[in-house]
Design a protein around this motif. Sequence first.
Motif, PDB file in Angstrom:
ATOM      1  N   LEU A 171       0.832  -1.194   0.000  1.00 15.50           N
ATOM      2  CA  LEU A 171       0.000   0.000   0.000  1.00 15.50           C
ATOM      3  C   LEU A 171       0.870   1.250   0.000  1.00 15.50           C
ATOM      4  O   LEU A 171       1.685   1.451   0.903  1.00 15.50           O
ATOM      5  N   VAL A 172       0.713   2.060  -1.046  1.00 17.41           N
ATOM      6  CA  VAL A 172       1.359   3.367  -1.123  1.00 17.41           C
ATOM      7  C   VAL A 172       0.294   4.394  -0.776  1.00 17.41           C
ATOM      8  O   VAL A 172      -0.784   4.417  -1.390  1.00 17.41           O
ATOM      9  N   VAL A 173       0.563   5.268   0.195  1.00 21.30           N
ATOM     10  CA  VAL A 173      -0.506   6.083   0.756  1.00 21.30           C
ATOM     11  C   VAL A 173      -0.050   7.508   1.028  1.00 21.30           C
ATOM     12  O   VAL A 173       1.127   7.759   1.330  1.00 21.30           O
ATOM     13  N   VAL A 174      -0.975   8.450   0.873  1.00 16.80           N
ATOM     14  CA  VAL A 174      -0.783   9.842   1.266  1.00 16.80           C
ATOM     15  C   VAL A 174      -1.651  10.087   2.492  1.00 16.80           C
ATOM     16  O   VAL A 174      -2.867   9.834   2.457  1.00 16.80           O
ATOM     17  N   LEU A 175      -1.039  10.570   3.572  1.00 18.20           N
ATOM     18  CA  LEU A 175      -1.736  10.664   4.851  1.00 18.20           C
ATOM     19  C   LEU A 175      -1.883  12.106   5.322  1.00 18.20           C
ATOM     20  O   LEU A 175      -1.036  12.964   5.039  1.00 18.20           O
ATOM     21  N   ALA A 176      -2.977  12.357   6.046  1.00 22.18           N
ATOM     22  CA  ALA A 176      -3.118  13.603   6.781  1.00 22.18           C
ATOM     23  C   ALA A 176      -2.149  13.577   7.961  1.00 22.18           C
ATOM     24  O   ALA A 176      -1.747  12.492   8.421  1.00 22.18           O
ATOM     25  N   PRO A 177      -1.773  14.739   8.490  1.00 21.66           N
ATOM     26  CA  PRO A 177      -0.781  14.776   9.579  1.00 21.66           C
ATOM     27  C   PRO A 177      -1.162  13.950  10.795  1.00 21.66           C
ATOM     28  O   PRO A 177      -0.293  13.397  11.478  1.00 21.66           O
ATOM     29  N   GLU A 178      -2.470  13.864  11.089  1.00 25.38           N
ATOM     30  CA  GLU A 178      -2.879  13.171  12.310  1.00 25.38           C
ATOM     31  C   GLU A 178      -2.948  11.652  12.155  1.00 25.38           C
ATOM     32  O   GLU A 178      -3.163  10.931  13.131  1.00 25.38           O
ATOM     33  N   MET A 179      -2.755  11.128  10.940  1.00 26.04           N
ATOM     34  CA  MET A 179      -2.867   9.686  10.694  1.00 26.04           C
ATOM     35  C   MET A 179      -1.487   9.077  10.522  1.00 26.04           C
ATOM     36  O   MET A 179      -0.553   9.718  10.027  1.00 26.04           O
ATOM     37  N   ASP A 180      -1.352   7.791  10.943  1.00 24.43           N
ATOM     38  CA  ASP A 180      -0.110   7.065  10.729  1.00 24.43           C
ATOM     39  C   ASP A 180      -0.419   5.669  10.203  1.00 24.43           C
ATOM     40  O   ASP A 180      -1.584   5.242  10.142  1.00 24.43           O
ATOM     41  N   VAL A 181       0.632   4.939   9.827  1.00 26.30           N
ATOM     42  CA  VAL A 181       0.455   3.614   9.241  1.00 26.30           C
ATOM     43  C   VAL A 181      -0.192   2.649  10.223  1.00 26.30           C
ATOM     44  O   VAL A 181      -1.010   1.805   9.842  1.00 26.30           O
ATOM     45  N   ALA A 182       0.146   2.770  11.503  1.00 29.75           N
ATOM     46  CA  ALA A 182      -0.430   1.860  12.501  1.00 29.75           C
ATOM     47  C   ALA A 182      -1.950   1.964  12.519  1.00 29.75           C
ATOM     48  O   ALA A 182      -2.658   0.957  12.671  1.00 29.75           O
ATOM     49  N   GLY A 183      -2.474   3.185  12.357  1.00 35.61           N
ATOM     50  CA  GLY A 183      -3.918   3.365  12.334  1.00 35.61           C
ATOM     51  C   GLY A 183      -4.561   2.698  11.132  1.00 35.61           C
ATOM     52  O   GLY A 183      -5.655   2.130  11.220  1.00 35.61           O
ATOM     53  N   ILE A 184      -3.869   2.756   9.992  1.00 34.57           N
ATOM     54  CA  ILE A 184      -4.395   2.103   8.785  1.00 34.57           C
ATOM     55  C   ILE A 184      -4.391   0.589   8.965  1.00 34.57           C
ATOM     56  O   ILE A 184      -5.349  -0.097   8.599  1.00 34.57           O
TER      57      ILE A 184
END
Length: 475
Positions: free
Chosen positions: A420-433
């Motif tokens: 998964l290649v992803v663009v995240l908002a500042p408040e989100m991280d990979v662990a949450g996904i």
Amino acid sequence: MLLDGFVRQCRLQPDALALAESDSQLTYAELLSRAQAVAAALLTRGIQTGQPVAIHIDRGMDAVVAVFGVLLAGACYVPLDLKNPSARLLFIVGDAQVKAVLGLGEVPIWLDAGLWLDIADCADALPQPVEILPAGLAAILYTSGSTGQPRGVALSHAAIAAFAGWAADLLALTPQDRIASSAPLFFDLSTFDLYAVLGAGASLHFLPAKLTLAPARLSAWLGEQAISGWYTVPSLLAFLAYKGNLAQTALASLRFLIFAGEVFPTPALIDLAAALPGTALYNFFGPTETNVCCYWPVRREQLQAGQSIPIGQPAAGCELHIDADSGELWVRGPTLASGYWRNGSLEPFLNRQGWYASGDRVSIEQGEYRFHGRLGRMLKCSGYRVEPAEIEAVANAIDGVRDCAVLGVDDPTAGQRPVLVVVLAPEMDVAGIRKVLARQLPPYMQPSRYLVLDALPRLPNGKLDYQRLKEIFDT
């Protein structure tokens, strides 16, 4: 119709062994009796010919009882993967519009209790005979779909029977055969176990799940059970070749091994062929929509470490055609599915020329078909078909995910793995996904790696630049 061979065996050898699981066994007569009880209970509920009935039972003897009960009632079975998240199971039950769900014990918390039927509560009874037409649906197998949701492949009695009869003849199955079974019901490999094997009067022996992680114990089990044949995925056979202690394990009864579902790495196949010189090896090829449309009896002298193996010749009466423009494999023939099952109705999938366009790119070299990968984005992960769009749809619905894309990376043990290649908002991280995807996707669809970017590369027309994305990932 699909059970005609099995019912015939029940008349010819009622006391012969049909199923074995751990220390439990069922004869042909006992299996028929238990399946008839399930069929009678379904008919009492008002199940009509051709209506879908889901099965919420893990592979094993009880699952076979449930499947055969559904078919004896004239209904169509929809196997569920118990490892799937409840949201995915709910979607399948709703999309298939099942009229009942067969299981054991308590009703799953996600399911309407009115649909549940515990097969342990089915009293002995003989069902009323029902008329089953060859074109009638026997099974709906849900696979990963490009629309972002699972998609049902609807298989008729005639289509499954055409494959099973061809396979039984090819392998010369007899009542003396003892066949290992490791394929879950929702995997089309299971149609060989259920209908080719039991239709020929052989016995089916369920491989203990824990042995798939212990190859030396697995090979020992194959020898102890005097297994004569097994249809499974290449990754498991490659594991067996590398770590199965085959040189010190006597497998004198093992007549054949069949593999399908993903590409078998040639070096691993060479090792397996050398370790089992007296065992015939077969490469079966085809998507769920065709079951098996092509096969190659492995010729040991033809194996070369630097070359992929052929997929061989047309199988089971199928006709094959290669589209001149794209190199895509087109298929038509008796094993073809009836279409896709969407929201309780059947949708045809043949192209204008009357062929099923497989999405596989192939060629013919020296009279044999060879596979060169997918034309689209579909991945093959541990034998499962995975549409990246389904993973992307779940990921894009997560708060804090601004954009994403799924790539496939080669994995020698599993064929491919999603990334998964992803663009995240500042408040989100990979662990949450990870947490969200773990709740909504089955294990084989979980991304094996993550890459966070500030933005995904795009082409001038605004479409995702997959070539550039792959280059970024590889650097």
